[in-house]
Design a protein around this motif. Structure first.
Motif, PDB file in Angstrom:
ATOM      1  N   PRO A 109      39.276 -55.289 -14.996  1.00 54.54           N
ATOM      2  CA  PRO A 109      39.577 -54.136 -15.031  1.00 54.54           C
ATOM      3  C   PRO A 109      39.367 -53.258 -16.689  1.00 54.54           C
ATOM      4  O   PRO A 109      38.436 -54.005 -17.478  1.00 54.54           O
ATOM      5  CB  PRO A 109      41.235 -54.174 -15.288  1.00 54.54           C
ATOM      6  N   ASP A 110      38.918 -52.239 -17.073  1.00 52.51           N
ATOM      7  CA  ASP A 110      39.262 -51.181 -18.414  1.00 52.51           C
ATOM      8  C   ASP A 110      37.129 -51.179 -17.724  1.00 52.51           C
ATOM      9  O   ASP A 110      36.846 -51.622 -19.815  1.00 52.51           O
ATOM     10  CB  ASP A 110      39.764 -51.370 -19.141  1.00 52.51           C
ATOM     11  N   ALA A 111      36.625 -51.575 -17.281  1.00 54.78           N
ATOM     12  CA  ALA A 111      34.964 -51.581 -17.130  1.00 54.78           C
ATOM     13  C   ALA A 111      34.351 -52.896 -17.704  1.00 54.78           C
ATOM     14  O   ALA A 111      34.020 -52.341 -18.999  1.00 54.78           O
ATOM     15  CB  ALA A 111      34.255 -50.237 -17.588  1.00 54.78           C
ATOM     16  N   ARG A 112      35.365 -53.310 -17.970  1.00 56.57           N
ATOM     17  CA  ARG A 112      34.821 -54.915 -18.466  1.00 56.57           C
ATOM     18  C   ARG A 112      34.702 -56.054 -17.802  1.00 56.57           C
ATOM     19  O   ARG A 112      34.470 -56.180 -16.469  1.00 56.57           O
ATOM     20  CB  ARG A 112      36.654 -55.444 -19.755  1.00 56.57           C
ATOM     21  N   ARG A 113      33.270 -56.177 -18.143  1.00 57.07           N
ATOM     22  CA  ARG A 113      32.940 -57.754 -17.873  1.00 57.07           C
ATOM     23  C   ARG A 113      32.783 -58.933 -18.452  1.00 57.07           C
ATOM     24  O   ARG A 113      33.122 -59.020 -19.714  1.00 57.07           O
ATOM     25  CB  ARG A 113      31.454 -57.678 -17.491  1.00 57.07           C
ATOM     26  N   GLN A 143      29.872 -51.980 -21.068  1.00 62.23           N
ATOM     27  CA  GLN A 143      30.110 -50.493 -20.797  1.00 62.23           C
ATOM     28  C   GLN A 143      30.528 -49.532 -21.285  1.00 62.23           C
ATOM     29  O   GLN A 143      30.018 -48.206 -20.903  1.00 62.23           O
ATOM     30  CB  GLN A 143      29.900 -50.786 -19.267  1.00 62.23           C
ATOM     31  N   GLN A 144      31.085 -49.397 -21.869  1.00 58.56           N
ATOM     32  CA  GLN A 144      32.309 -48.291 -22.329  1.00 58.56           C
ATOM     33  C   GLN A 144      31.656 -47.802 -23.297  1.00 58.56           C
ATOM     34  O   GLN A 144      31.472 -46.418 -23.700  1.00 58.56           O
ATOM     35  CB  GLN A 144      33.641 -48.548 -22.632  1.00 58.56           C
ATOM     36  N   THR A 147      30.492 -52.325 -29.266  1.00 57.23           N
ATOM     37  CA  THR A 147      31.155 -53.220 -28.188  1.00 57.23           C
ATOM     38  C   THR A 147      32.347 -54.507 -28.806  1.00 57.23           C
ATOM     39  O   THR A 147      32.181 -55.104 -29.784  1.00 57.23           O
ATOM     40  CB  THR A 147      30.295 -54.083 -27.587  1.00 57.23           C
ATOM     41  N   ASP A 164      33.037 -55.401 -23.521  1.00 55.71           N
ATOM     42  CA  ASP A 164      33.712 -53.740 -22.783  1.00 55.71           C
ATOM     43  C   ASP A 164      32.189 -52.960 -23.089  1.00 55.71           C
ATOM     44  O   ASP A 164      32.126 -51.883 -23.115  1.00 55.71           O
ATOM     45  CB  ASP A 164      34.660 -53.392 -23.558  1.00 55.71           C
TER      46      ASP A 164
END
Length: 445
Positions: free
Chosen positions: A432-436, A389-390, A369, A387
Motif C-alpha cells: 500500500p501507499d505506492a511502496r514496494r 516510487q513516491q 526515499t 517508497d
C-alpha cells in the motif's frame, strides 16, 4: 583414480568374532581341564575305596602275608587299559602288626588318619594317595595306596580327553565363520560396486532393490546425496554460464575504454573514457563478488551445518552499518521488528542476502526515499521495503539509471540463500501507499 585401500571389513569382523571365540574357547578349555582333573581325582579316590571294600571281607585269611612286589617285578604286561593303575594294599591287626602287604608302595604309618589322605612316603619322600579303614570289629586295618604321580597322569589324561575336541574345533569354527562372514558381506560389496559405477554428472541413482533394511537406509542416503549434488551442480552450471555472459560485456568494455583512454588526447574525451573504464571495472568486480558469494553458499549447502540464528540481531547489525551510507546519499534507512526472530540457518549467508537487498534498495532509489528492513516472526518473513516510487520525478525528468546487472546478480544470490534455507524469495512485491518490497518468506517452524 582408485580410492586408497583401507582395512578389510571382512577381516575386521572376523578378528572380533574370533577374538570373542578364542576367549570363550580358552575359558572352556580351562574349566574343562579343571573339571577333568577333579573327575579323575574323584575316580581314583572311588577306586581306592572300592578296592578296600572288596578286600576287607577277605582279611586276614584271603591275603598272602608279606608279599611285596617291587617296581621291577610288577606285572606291567597285565596293564592293558589306559585307566588301569598300580594299587598297593597293606593289612594290619589291631596292634599295628603287618599281616599282609602287596604292591610297590613304601610301608605307610599305622597311625595314618582314616579315610582319604595324601601321605609322603619313601626316601626321598614321594606323595601317595591313601584310603584307610577298619573292619566292623576294629580287629584289622586296611590301607589302599596309589602313587600320586600315576593319579596325576590319569587326571591329565582324562582332562586332555575332555579338552581335545576344543583343540580341533577352533580352527574349524574359524574357517566356517570366515566363509560365513565373507558370504554375508556380499550384498555390501555389491552395493559398493554400484556406488562406484554411479555417474553424478547424469544424476544416476542406485535402482537395484536391496533386501536388508540397513543397506536400504544407506541406498536412500546415497540417492539423496546424489540428488543434492546434481541439483547444486545444475544450478552452478547455470549461474556460471550467466556470469560468463554478464562478465564478458564489462571485460570487453574495459579493453575498449582502456584503448580509448590511451589513444584520446588530454581533455574531456580522455576523462570520459577513464570514467567509463572505472565504471566497467566496478561492474566486473561486483560480478566476481557475487560469484564468490554463490560459491560460499554452495559450500555451506554441502559441508556446513545449520545453527541457531536471531534475524532481529542480524538485521540490527546490518542496518547500523548501512545507516551512515544511506544518510550520506539522501536516503533514510530504518528497522521495524517486534523482537527476536529465531530460526535455524547459516548466519553468514543470511547476512549476505540482507546486505544485497539493502544495498540494492539504497543504490536504485532516488534521494529522499525511506528504506526500511521489516521483520515479521509470526509470518516468518523478512523484507526490505522502500517508497522510491513516491519520489520519482516527472516522466521527462532524468532519474538515476538502473543497473540490471547488479539487480539481477544480487537477486540470484538472495534466491540461492533462500533456497538453501527452505525459503522463497519474492521480488518487488507491491505494498500500500505506492511502496514496494523484496521479501524472503521462511517455512513455518
Amino acid at each position: 583414480m582408485n580410492a586408497r585401500r583401507g582395512p578389510s571389513l571382512t577381516r575386521h569382523l572376523l578378528a572380533w568374532v574370533l577374538g570373542a571365540l578364542v576367549l570363550v574357547w580358552a575359558t572352556f578349555i580351562a574349566f574343562g581341564y579343571q573339571t577333568g582333573e577333579q573327575e579323575a581325582d574323584e575316580l581314583t579316590d572311588g577306586h581306592l575305596a572300592s578296592v578296600s571294600a572288596l578286600l576287607m571281607p577277605l582279611a586276614p585269611r584271603g591275603l598272602t602275608p608279606q608279599v611285596v612286589l617291587p617296581p621291577t617285578q610288577s606285572p606291567h604286561e597285565l596293564k592293558a587299559h589306559d585307566y588301569q593303575r598300580s594299587i598297593s594294599v597293606v593289612l594290619w591287626d589291631s596292634a599295628g602288626r603287618v599281616l599282609a602287604r602287596t604292591g610297590d608302595a613304601p610301608l605307610p604309618p599305622f597311625t595314618a588318619p582314616d579315610g582319604f589322605a595324601t601321605l609322603q612316603l619313601g626316601d626321598p619322600p614321594q606323595p601317595w594317595r591313601a584310603f584307610s579303614r577298619w573292619d566292623e570289629q576294629r580287629g584289622n586295618r586296611l590301607t589302599v595306596l596309589l602313587s600320586q604321580r600315576e593319579r596325576d597322569e590319569l587326571a591329565a589324561d582324562i582332562a586332555g580327553q575332555v579338552v581335545e575336541p576344543g583343540l580341533w574345533l577352533l580352527p574349524v569354527v574359524a574357517l566356517v565363520l570366515g566363509l560365513a562372514i565373507h558370504r554375508g558381506l556380499r550384498p555390501l560389496r555389491r552395493l559398493a560396486q554400484q556406488v562406484h559405477a554411479l555417474d553424478t554428472q547424469e544424476a544416476q541413482k542406485i535402482e537395484d532393490p536391496v533386501r536388508f533394511q540397513e543397506l536400504a537406509a544407506n541406498v536412500d542416503a546415497i540417492n539423496r546425496l546424489v540428488e543434492r549434488y546434481h541439483a547444486a551442480l545444475t544450478r552452478e552450471r547455470a549461474l556460471a554460464n550467466e556470469f560468463a555472459h554478464e562478465l564478458r560485456t564489462p571485460l570487453a568494455s574495459l579493453a575498449l575504454q582502456a584503448r580509448s583512454a590511451r589513444e584520446a588526447p588530454p581533455g574531456p574525451a580522455r576523462q570520459e573514457a577513464l570514467g567509463r573504464l572505472e565504471e566497467d571495472a566496478l561492474r566486473a568486480g561486483e560480478v566476481l563478488a557475487h560469484l564468490l558469494a554463490l560459491a560460499r553458499a554452495s559450500r555451506a549447502e554441502l559441508h556446513e551445518a545449520a545453527q541457531p540464528v536471531d534475524l532481529d540481531a542480524l538485521a540490527r547489525r546490518v542496518v547500523s552499518e548501512f545507516a551512515p551510507h544511506a544518510h550520506a546519499g539522501g536516503r533514510e534507512l530504518g528497522l521495524s521488528s517486534p523482537g527476536p526472530f529465531p530460526l535455524s540457518g547459516h548466519p553468514v549467508l543470511l547476512e549476505l542476502a540482507l546486505r544485497n537487498l539493502v544495498q540494492n534498495a539504497l543504490a536504485h532509489t532516488p534521494r529522499g526515499t525511506q528504506v526500511e528492513v521489516e521483520l515479521d516472526p509470526a509470518a516468518r518473513a523478512l523484507q526490505v521495503a522502500d517508497d522510491g516510487q513516491q519520489h520519482a520525478g516527472p516522466p521527462g525528468e532524468a532519474t538515476p539509471p538502473l543497473q540490471p546487472l547488479r539487480l539481477g546478480l544480487g537477486h540470484r544470490v538472495v534466491e540461492k540463500v533462500a533456497a538453501l534455507h527452505g525459503a522463497t524469495f519474492e521480488p518487488e512485491v507491491a505494498l500500500p501507499d505506492a511502496r514496494r518490497a523484496w521479501r524472503i518468506r521462511f517455512a513455518a517452524g
